[in-house]
Design an enzyme around this catalytic site. Structure first.
Site, PDB file in Angstrom:
ATOM      1  N   LYS A 202       0.447  -1.362  -0.352  1.00 57.28           N
ATOM      2  CA  LYS A 202      -0.467  -0.439   0.032  1.00 57.28           C
ATOM      3  C   LYS A 202       1.003   1.267  -0.151  1.00 57.28           C
ATOM      4  O   LYS A 202       1.046   1.806   0.887  1.00 57.28           O
ATOM      5  CB  LYS A 202      -1.529   0.281   1.475  1.00 57.28           C
ATOM      6  CG  LYS A 202      -1.905   1.247   0.919  1.00 57.28           C
ATOM      7  CD  LYS A 202      -3.068   0.368   0.321  1.00 57.28           C
ATOM      8  CE  LYS A 202      -4.048   0.763  -0.135  1.00 57.28           C
ATOM      9  NZ  LYS A 202      -5.143   1.277  -1.516  1.00 57.28           N
ATOM     10  N   SER A 406      -8.742  -0.746  -5.623  1.00 58.74           N
ATOM     11  CA  SER A 406      -8.373   0.628  -4.164  1.00 58.74           C
ATOM     12  C   SER A 406     -10.233   0.510  -3.870  1.00 58.74           C
ATOM     13  O   SER A 406     -10.928  -0.468  -3.897  1.00 58.74           O
ATOM     14  CB  SER A 406      -7.727   1.194  -3.628  1.00 58.74           C
ATOM     15  OG  SER A 406      -6.949   1.102  -2.913  1.00 58.74           O
TER      16      SER A 406
END
Length: 615
Positions: A202, A406
């Site tokens: 991430k 996402s």
């Protein structure tokens, strides 16, 4: 006996009269424009006759988008004064090719790409599919541009002829992803950037906590960039009937070819990337040999694709009543609240899906997603609306565009079917929280914060105080919980175990091709494929595709665009272009900081294609 006015007073009165006169003139002009716009909307755009044996000129301008974000009246005004629109709907380009293929009045198509300066690889692959259907009807396509950038050339390579100006070139360079890192700056300013994330890959927060790309992010970025570039090279090679690897060979040899003194256009011709090198005048004359010349305009007989669509649509007989497939578009970052230009509001999209659920004529929903995500709360509202549609027996099919990562994946995962392009950027199943504090910045200026509170959390989230250990635990727990929810829901939607999905999560970004191989999506395909699947799931043999879009009255949208235009002009006047580009990785995430719980599922993933960033 009256006294004459002083010179200063006379000047003041004259100036005031001028100001009042100008004010009245502006009000009157605004009223006239408003009434004229209403008349344009009521009467529709002007139509141009479709003559026999003409060329269909498909000339997209501005940015290629899934859903227009400009007011129809403004677009009509631009069309009347000859200004190219700042956006082109992908659907219009596809519809023009499809309608032209079956229209005997259309002799061939010209793909003109000079005015296109933005879009995505996945969108362009849909244009390529439409071009293939047009060519399958027996009609040819000729591409022309003075200068081909990487995005436009992907479509041009699938034309029967590719024409470039003698002073032009085919500007191919490959794909890349670079960004600025700000840890050194925040350290100097005394800003403490508190980051809370789950997922090794991430990387959306890395610009705030590092001065370079992490090895994990480098590994993931190389993988999806490689997939996209391989798809690009294969598509061009197939379109131009070249050997595999011809694109890479062209790029690596280009500096040497140009150093030898050869013109860039001639190099492209010699290596088979273009079929003709000629001036616009010669090109027009050659096209005129096939359809005749229009002496009034000094070019071959033609019709612009937007004019063609307007006239063609009005020529069609009324459509018989049929079940609807509602098309809802999620375009841009996902934020809490309502949609505005450039962002998708969770409340707005959820309301549109609920409207489709409550409309009896709607039998299925096509959800087009072109978003890097954003607010977890807003994404969850959209996901719940998708689930409610399925509970009502209305199938939902997702068509992923350039990026659906996402939060863009969050809103997609519970659909009945999920389709993506090989060039789609998706995945990035991860969560982060971001809270900067400025106690160090204030200390540099001699400002300090002190006080008391009734609990350990009272005042703990002030930006002028360092985060307490209790606050850190609370935020990290929320982020951890959000990540678990994301993984568990994705695993359930994909009918996988959590243990099987976990290695595919961790915030890692995948290409559409890689996501399909790992069962994160159901199939590779375009919007046309997605509509067909939605119809099949709903048991429809005939249907009408209907756009469900946010409704905004003319006045509020006009003011919104006017305000946005003024802000944009002021920004461009004050902030240099290089600084606006450098700050994009910071400004984009800052625009979506609306989640009430401070949790974000956002992917800072984009590929640099030529001179523009294409998500």
């Amino acid at each position: 006996m009256s006294q004459s006015k002083s010179p200063i007073r006379r000047v003041f009165n004259t100036a005031w009269s001028v100001v009042v006169g100008l004010y009245k003139a502006i009000i009157l002009l605004s009223l006239v424009l408003f009434l004229f716009s209403l008349w344009l909307i009521w009467s529709g755009p002007p139509t141009a006759p479709i003559e026999d044996n003409v060329a269909l000129v498909v000339a997209p301008s501005g940015v290629l988008v899934d859903q227009l974000e400009i007011d129809p009246a403004m677009a009509l005004l631009d069309q009347l004064n000859g200004t190219p629109p700042p956006q082109t709907a992908l659907r219009d380009v596809i519809d023009a090719f499809d309608a032209g293929a079956a229209d005997d009045r259309i002799a061939f198509a010209v793909l003109k790409l000079d005015g296109l300066w933005g879009g995505g690889l996945a969108q362009m692959s849909e244009v390529v599919d439409a071009m293939a259907r047009f060519r399958a009807s027996g009609k040819k396509i000729v591409a022309y541009s003075a200068w081909y950038d990487q995005l436009g050339y992907l479509a041009a390579s699938h034309a029967d002829e590719v024409v470039v100006d003698p002073m032009g070139m085919v500007a191919l360079e490959g794909l890349s992803t670079y960004q600025n890192y700000f840890k050194g700056l925040t350290d100097k300013l005394g800003i403490t950037v508190n980051v809370f994330r789950v997922g090794e890959f991430k990387s959306a927060v890395e610009p705030f906590i590092r001065n370079d790309m992490s090895s994990a992010a480098r590994q993931a970025n190389r993988a999806w960039l490689g997939d996209l570039w391989q798809a690009y090279g294969t598509s061009v090679a197939v379109g131009r009937e070249l050997e595999p690897g011809a694109v890479d060979a062209f790029i690596e040899a280009l500096p040497g070819d140009l150093r030898s003194g050869a013109a860039a256009a001639d190099v492209a011709l010699a290596r088979g990337l273009v079929s003709h090198v000629e001036t616009l005048r010669d090109f027009r004359a050659r096209m005129g040999e096939q359809v005749g010349m229009d002496d009034d305009h000094g070019s071959f007989r033609q019709i612009h694709f937007l004019d063609y669509l307007t006239t063609h649509d009005r020529e069609q007989p009324p459509v018989a009543e049929a079940p609807m497939i509602a098309r809802v578009v999620i375009q841009g970052e996902i934020v809490d609240g309502v949609s505005t230009i450039g962002v998708a509001g969770g409340d707005t999209i959820a309301d549109l899906l609920d409207q489709a659920r409550r409309t009896p004529e709607v039998a299925a929903v096509l959800l087009r997603v072109d978003s890097p995500g954003g607010s977890v709360w807003a994404s969850e509202q959209i996901r719940r609306a998708v689930v409610h549609l399925r509970d009502e027996g209305k199938p939902v099919v997702v068509s992923m565009g350039n990026v659906a990562a996402s939060g863009g994946y969050w809103v997609s995962m519970d659909a009945d079917r999920v389709l993506a392009h090989p060039e789609t950027i998706t995945g990035s199943i991860g969560i982060f929280g971001l809270l900067p504090t400025i106690e160090g910045t204030l200390a540099k200026a001699g400002i300090y914060t002190d006080g008391v509170g009734t609990t350990s959390l009272a005042g703990a989230f002030r930006l002028d105080r360092p985060l307490s250990p209790q606050a850190r635990v609370l935020i990290q727990a929320e982020v951890d919980r959000g990540y678990r929810e994301f993984v568990e829901r994705a695993a359930a939607a994909r009918q996988m175990s959590v243990d099987a999905l976990e290695p595919l999560a961790q915030g890692r970004v995948w290409s559409g091709k890689a996501a399909h191989e790992r069962q994160l999506i159901d199939a590779l395909g375009n919007q046309t494929d997605a509509v067909a699947i939605a119809a099949e799931l709903a048991g429809l043999d005939r249907w009408v595709l209907e756009d469900f879009a946010p409704r905004t009255d003319f006045a509020s949208r006009f003011l919104q665009q006017l305000t946005g235009g003024l802000v944009r002009l002021m920004g461009e006047a004050v902030v240099p272009a290089w600084l606006r580009s450098a700050m994009a990785p910071v400004v984009a995430p800052a625009q979506l900081l609306s989640d009430p719980r401070g949790r974000y599922a956002h992917c800072q993933c984009q590929a640099r294609v030529g001179t523009r960033a294409v998500p």
